[in-house]
Design a protein around this motif. Structure first.
Motif, PDB file in Angstrom:
ATOM      1  N   GLU A 187      -0.892   6.167  10.843  1.00  0.00           N
ATOM      2  CA  GLU A 187      -1.564   6.424   9.570  1.00  0.00           C
ATOM      3  C   GLU A 187      -1.492   5.224   8.636  1.00  0.00           C
ATOM      4  N   GLU A 223       4.292   8.185   3.929  1.00  0.00           N
ATOM      5  CA  GLU A 223       3.839   9.355   3.160  1.00  0.00           C
ATOM      6  C   GLU A 223       2.569   9.040   2.382  1.00  0.00           C
ATOM      7  N   ASP A 227      -1.344  10.538   2.904  1.00  0.00           N
ATOM      8  CA  ASP A 227      -2.190  11.036   1.813  1.00  0.00           C
ATOM      9  C   ASP A 227      -3.533  10.314   1.762  1.00  0.00           C
ATOM     10  N   VAL A 228      -3.528   9.034   2.064  1.00  0.00           N
ATOM     11  CA  VAL A 228      -4.788   8.279   2.064  1.00  0.00           C
ATOM     12  C   VAL A 228      -5.688   8.790   3.189  1.00  0.00           C
ATOM     13  N   ALA A 230      -5.593  11.668   4.637  1.00  0.00           N
ATOM     14  CA  ALA A 230      -6.019  13.049   4.349  1.00  0.00           C
ATOM     15  C   ALA A 230      -6.949  13.098   3.135  1.00  0.00           C
ATOM     16  N   ARG A 231      -7.225  11.948   2.556  1.00  0.00           N
ATOM     17  CA  ARG A 231      -8.112  11.808   1.389  1.00  0.00           C
ATOM     18  C   ARG A 231      -7.579  12.517   0.145  1.00  0.00           C
ATOM     19  N   ARG A 232      -6.255  12.533   0.034  1.00  0.00           N
ATOM     20  CA  ARG A 232      -5.652  13.027  -1.201  1.00  0.00           C
ATOM     21  C   ARG A 232      -5.429  11.883  -2.178  1.00  0.00           C
ATOM     22  N   ILE A 233      -5.348  10.661  -1.630  1.00  0.00           N
ATOM     23  CA  ILE A 233      -5.221   9.464  -2.482  1.00  0.00           C
ATOM     24  C   ILE A 233      -6.399   8.566  -2.165  1.00  0.00           C
ATOM     25  N   ARG A 234      -7.020   8.042  -3.228  1.00  0.00           N
ATOM     26  CA  ARG A 234      -8.124   7.101  -3.071  1.00  0.00           C
ATOM     27  C   ARG A 234      -7.831   5.887  -3.917  1.00  0.00           C
TER      28      ARG A 234
ATOM     29  N   ASN B 200     -13.104  11.738  10.501  1.00  0.00           N
ATOM     30  CA  ASN B 200     -11.657  11.593  10.664  1.00  0.00           C
ATOM     31  C   ASN B 200     -11.361  10.497  11.700  1.00  0.00           C
TER      32      ASN B 200
END
Lengths: 241, 246
Positions: A187, A223, A227-228, A230-234, B200
């Motif tokens: 990741e 971590e 998040d990146v 999973a597109r929680r952080i951009r 993805n």
């Protein structure tokens, strides 16, 4: 598991060397430890510079400095080729016709300076080229398998120390390297690729931004990377400074 | 088992080993063929880096990749045991394996796997990685199956020390480092494509691999071109869809 303990042994030697000198662990102490621990005459670490072709970060002994500077001056040689993206270049004897033909300027002059064997390993993370670890020997001969394995360990640690220095992280004697192991998660590299597109920057710069974010938020790199992905952080241009 | 298909596979693998050899692609062909020929549900392959840390190099599906990564992250599972001992490790029913692998066994069951068979990748005295076969049902893998599995693992090991590299004065460790770095490059390229297309990373890999195959590109070179922008994602999608059969 002998190889894992080899890493610990090498890391302990580097930190002990720094401790004896009363300085923080750095690429310089790594070069000095490698020069002591390997059957070589000199060790150098050069980085890919933004304007220069390469930037010499450290060199032990006069031989390695002269050899690196020679390559910069004449614009050819194994360090420059490894920086440009080839794999490792292992030269048993610079006097061999193949190497004299490959580097007609560099090879004879390197021998005049006193070098005969050279082993140049890339410091890289996928497409990111961080620099090289170059080992010089004043007589011809191969580097044995065990020493070559150790050289690769030095090269990996050198890259980590270079990145840490870039991020302003200082390592003291006794600190373990274990926190770095999370960097092998895929990741981290996927997030690097994503950030490079989000910001329109190189993967090298994207990796720096990812590390900076993890450091600023005091979270493990993996971590933040998850998040990146999973597109929680951009990453947006707004937080570009 | 289909003997003819098996023979074809070894020819295919041998063909891959000649010029313009791409190790990452080679290992992916290997795991795919193992699933097909050995009648297992999934396969994965890990290699050790210069520090002795295992890295997932190829897997037949995304869920097996995640399960392999799970083992590494939790330091628990048959592949690690196999690598450390240098011996095959197997378990005919993972539902009863919680004593042995308290974290891996439930995760494997959750992912739909009941049987595991891990084979060491050995080069003379050195263990360089592990190859893992998974089955959805509890079963004892046939001896002939594990023998062919081991033969394929040995071919993979030969792939790592192919003659070309010896001519270039490289050693196994250089080859391994190059292979592991190719894997990192591939992850970066997957990230670039994932972001460009809102897909993805698993889908991005399929896109890369299909394009490389149809256009006879080496996977690693294509990944490098995607990362440096010389092959655009749009190009990859359009040509991939419109590639002429050959």
């Amino acid at each position: 598991m002998t190889e894992a303990s080899q890493v610990d042994r090498i890391w302990d030697a580097i930190t002990a060397h720094a401790g004896a000198l009363g300085v923080p662990v750095s690429v310089h102490t790594l070069c000095q430890t490698a020069a002591d621990g390997l059957p070589v005459t000199g060790v150098a670490v050069a980085m890919s510079g933004s304007f220069l072709v390469s930037e010499l970060i450290c060199a032990t002994g006069p031989l390695s400095r002269q050899l690196e500077e020679l390559q910069l001056t004449i614009g050819e040689g194994p360090t420059l080729e490894v920086l440009a993206g080839t794999g490792a270049i292992l030269i048993e004897d610079l006097d061999a016709p193949a190497y004299q033909a490959r580097w007609p300027l560099f090879a004879p002059q390197a021998i005049d300076i006193g070098a005969r064997a050279m082993f140049v390993l890339p410091l890289r993370i996928g497409a990111i080229r961080g620099g090289v670890l170059a080992l010089y020997v004043d007589r011809p001969g191969r580097l044995g398998a065990k020493d070559l394995a150790a050289a690769w360990v030095y090269s990996e640690l050198a890259l980590e120390l270079l990145l840490d220095e870039q991020d302003g992280i200082v390592t003291q004697e006794g600190q373990s390297t274990s926190y770095r192991h999370s960097e092998t998660r895929p990741e981290v590299h996927q997030a690097t690729g994503m950030i490079s597109v989000q910001l329109g920057i190189s993967v090298g710069d994207a990796f720096t931004r990812l590390r900076a974010r993890a450091f600023a938020d005091d979270r493990p790199l993996s971590e933040v990377a998850i998040d990146v992905v999973a597109r929680r952080i951009r990453f947006d241009h707004e937080d570009t400074r | 088992m289909n003997d003819e298909r098996l023979a074809q596979t070894f020819v295919e693998l041998a063909d891959t080993l000649v010029d313009e050899f791409d190790l990452v692609e080679f290992l992916h062909i290997l795991v795919d063929r193992c699933v097909e020929l050995l009648d297992v549900s999934a396969a994965g392959l890990m290699l050790a880096d210069s520090r002795g840390r295992l890295q997932v190099m190829a897997s037949s599906s995304e869920n097996i990749r995640l399960l392999e990564l799970f083992q590494l992250q939790n330091d628990d599972g048959p592949c690690l045991d196999c690598y450390r001992a240098g011996e095959p490790v197997d378990h005919p029913d993972l539902a009863t394996a919680e004593d042995r692998w308290p974290r891996f066994a439930p995760a494997a069951a959750g992912a739909g796997f009941r049987t595991v068979h891990a084979l060491p990748m050995r080069l003379r005295a050195q263990i360089i990685g592990a190859f893992n076969l998974f089955h959805a049902d509890p079963c004892q893998l046939d001896r002939s199956v594990t023998q062919i599995g081991q033969a394929m693992v040995d071919v993979a090991t030969i792939g790592l020390i192919q003659e070309r590299s010896l001519r270039r004065n490289e050693t196994l460790i250089d080859q391994l480092q190059t292979a592991l770095n190719s894997r990192v490059l591939l992850e970066q390229a997957k990230g670039v494509l994932a972001e460009r297309h809102g897909i993805n990373p698993g889908e991005a890999f399929t896109l890369l691999r299909n394009y490389a195959r149809r256009n006879h590109h080496r996977l690693t070179q294509l990944a490098a071109a995607v990362v440096d922008g010389s092959t655009t994602a749009a190009e990859l999608l359009s040509t991939s869809a419109a590639a002429p059969p050959d």
